[in-house]
Design a protein around this motif. Structure first.
Motif, PDB file in Angstrom:
ATOM      1  N   LEU A 205      54.294  46.536  39.963  1.00 53.88           N
ATOM      2  CA  LEU A 205      54.337  47.680  40.878  1.00 53.88           C
ATOM      3  C   LEU A 205      55.297  48.761  40.386  1.00 53.88           C
ATOM      4  O   LEU A 205      54.975  49.962  40.427  1.00 53.88           O
ATOM      5  CB  LEU A 205      54.743  47.217  42.279  1.00 53.88           C
ATOM      6  CG  LEU A 205      53.691  46.420  43.056  1.00 53.88           C
ATOM      7  CD1 LEU A 205      54.311  45.781  44.291  1.00 53.88           C
ATOM      8  CD2 LEU A 205      52.523  47.328  43.450  1.00 53.88           C
ATOM      9  N   VAL A 208      53.722  50.509  37.319  1.00 53.78           N
ATOM     10  CA  VAL A 208      52.667  51.435  37.740  1.00 53.78           C
ATOM     11  C   VAL A 208      53.277  52.714  38.306  1.00 53.78           C
ATOM     12  O   VAL A 208      52.819  53.832  38.004  1.00 53.78           O
ATOM     13  CB  VAL A 208      51.743  50.772  38.791  1.00 53.78           C
ATOM     14  CG1 VAL A 208      50.818  51.807  39.433  1.00 53.78           C
ATOM     15  CG2 VAL A 208      50.914  49.672  38.141  1.00 53.78           C
ATOM     16  N   ALA A 209      54.325  52.570  39.122  1.00 55.33           N
ATOM     17  CA  ALA A 209      54.977  53.738  39.715  1.00 55.33           C
ATOM     18  C   ALA A 209      55.580  54.640  38.639  1.00 55.33           C
ATOM     19  O   ALA A 209      55.434  55.873  38.683  1.00 55.33           O
ATOM     20  CB  ALA A 209      56.059  53.297  40.700  1.00 55.33           C
ATOM     21  N   ALA A 236      52.909  52.733  45.032  1.00 51.72           N
ATOM     22  CA  ALA A 236      53.394  51.662  44.154  1.00 51.72           C
ATOM     23  C   ALA A 236      54.905  51.488  44.286  1.00 51.72           C
ATOM     24  O   ALA A 236      55.420  50.360  44.315  1.00 51.72           O
ATOM     25  CB  ALA A 236      53.020  51.955  42.702  1.00 51.72           C
TER      26      ALA A 236
END
Length: 450
Positions: A205, A208-209, A236
């Motif tokens: 996560l 992805v962010a 995210a």
């Protein structure tokens, strides 16, 4: 009685520092090659800047996992892996027939630097007496500051002589020197026996962010915000926070942000990196494009300031050990702000000499505030949390470095020309310096513990 530092501990730190410096230096050494690479690969500056941005993203993502990897596998295996990955990545980049292959090599180099930089600071925090932490953290800050600013000079030398590929091949001496120095001095430490399982979802996560955030910023050149990427970034990141708070697995201890002092020093550290790497990209390109300075001299313009800042970083660390952080933070940021204001006001008259002199002043102020902020942010953090604090500190500043190069490239693509873009970037950085003053004021009102 003054505490002594064993020679093997010094060699271990220098070995990791060499690898970290090599990784950071090759990152900015490519900045002066952008005009050449645009022609070689027949693409735009915004695409070529991914040579730097992809590297910084790889560094950032790797740093987020560095704390866990060090606890699980130990410092020696991490150090050996970083050297091997650096060698492979450098060979891939140097032999690359296309931009995509070059980017793959840069990602591998970024992974290596993402392991080496936290390792260097972890070795300092664990092997240096508390009474000398300031000096050695200053040396670590010197490496982080010196390498990216020295890179353009290094790159400029080869661009005008042996070509851009030689920038990579000659750098292979770095991992060789690191292996020679560290082979006997970097020894396996006792690993965490009761390490919780790795929090894979929190890692995914956050990755992805970070990546979607950079992609969104990179697409701002089109004049609009990519709503989909913005939504992915926000969702995210929020999901990462929720998962991290609830999870009993190991990744990054974000509860460190509950410390007011840590948070209000972490943010300036990342902003100083944003400014340093952003100007490291724009200033050489400005000199080449506007004043028609050679690639070598364009890169050399940053060298005097870089060397002075490097020499002074351990001095600032020694002052930190004697007088604390407050005065150094305000004086350093004051010099940083004044230099940016002057450069913003005289941008249209700037040439090789004025940039060289202005950058000296800029670097003195930035180095004083940067190294002091970095040391003070981890000083006082419990030993059990220092590797997490270090990973957060290094990872966030590399992410902001990626943002800095991306934003600087956007300013450099200003329709009115790179001169107008550079002046606007100076003004943005000056506003940031004022915000940093405010953070320092709030930080000194009341220090909070983790």
């Amino acid at each position: 009685m003054e505490e002594s530092i064993q020679l093997k501990n010094k060699l271990a730190i220098i070995s990791a520092a060499l690898l970290a410096a090599g990784g950071i230096m090759i990152e900015t050494a490519m900045n002066v090659t952008f005009p050449v690479l645009k022609d070689v690969f027949n693409t735009s500056l915004n695409n070529i800047q991914w040579v730097t941005t992809a590297y910084l993203l790889a560094v950032t993502v790797t740093m987020t996992i560095s704390s866990y990897l060090t606890k699980k596998y130990g410092v020696r295996k991490i150090w050996l892996s970083a050297n091997l990955i650096f060698i492979i990545g450098t060979l891939v980049a140097g032999l690359s027939p296309s931009l995509s292959v070059l980017l793959a090599g840069r990602v591998l180099e970024g992974i290596s630097a993402g392991l080496a930089m936290p390792l260097m600071f972890n070795l300092i925090l664990t092997q240096i007496p508390q009474s000398k932490i300031g000096v050695w953290m200053g040396i670590g800050a010197m490496v982080v500051s010196l390498a990216p600013s020295f890179g353009p000079t290094y790159g400029g030398i080869f661009i005008e002589s042996l070509g851009w590929r030689a920038i990579f091949f000659t750098l292979l001496i770095i991992p060789v020197a690191s292996l020679v120095m560290g082979w006997s001095s970097i020894r396996e430490k006792q690993r965490s026996k009761n390490l919780e399982p790795f929090d894979f979802w929190a890692f995914i996560l956050l990755s992805v962010a970070l990546i979607s955030g950079i992609l969104m910023i990179n697409q701002l050149e089109g004049g609009s915000i990519n709503i989909a990427l913005l939504a992915i970034t926000i969702v995210a990141f929020l999901a990462f926070i929720v998962v991290s708070i609830r999870s009993k697995r190991t990744f990054l201890n974000i509860r460190l942000f509950s410390s007011k002092s840590f948070t209000l020093l972490l943010i300036p550290v990342t902003l100083y990196m944003f400014a340093n790497l952003g100007l490291g990209l724009l200033l050489p390109n400005y000199l080449e494009s506007v004043t028609h300075t050679t690639s070598f001299l364009a890169g050399f313009s940053l060298l005097p300031g870089t060397l002075i800042g490097a020499v002074l970083s351990p001095v600032f660390g020694s002052l930190y050990d004697k007088i604390g952080s407050t005065k150094l933070l305000f004086i350093g940021n004051g010099i940083f702000a004044a230099s940016l204001l002057c450069m913003a006001l005289i941008t249209h008259e700037m040439n090789f000499m004025t940039i060289t002199l202005s950058y000296i002043v800029f670097t003195i102020g930035r180095s004083m505030a940067f190294s002091t902020s970095m040391t003070a942010s981890v000083d006082g953090i419990p030993v059990s949390l220092q590797s997490d604090a270090n990973a957060i500190l290094q990872g966030t500043q590399m992410f902001m470095g990626a943002v800095g190069t991306t934003v600087a490239a956007l300013f450099g693509s200003d329709q009115r020309g790179i001169e107008a873009g550079l002046q606007n970037f100076f003004w943005v950085l000056f506003v940031i310096s004022i915000l940093i003053f405010i953070m320092f004021v709030f930080r000194n009102e009341k220090k909070s513990e983790v």
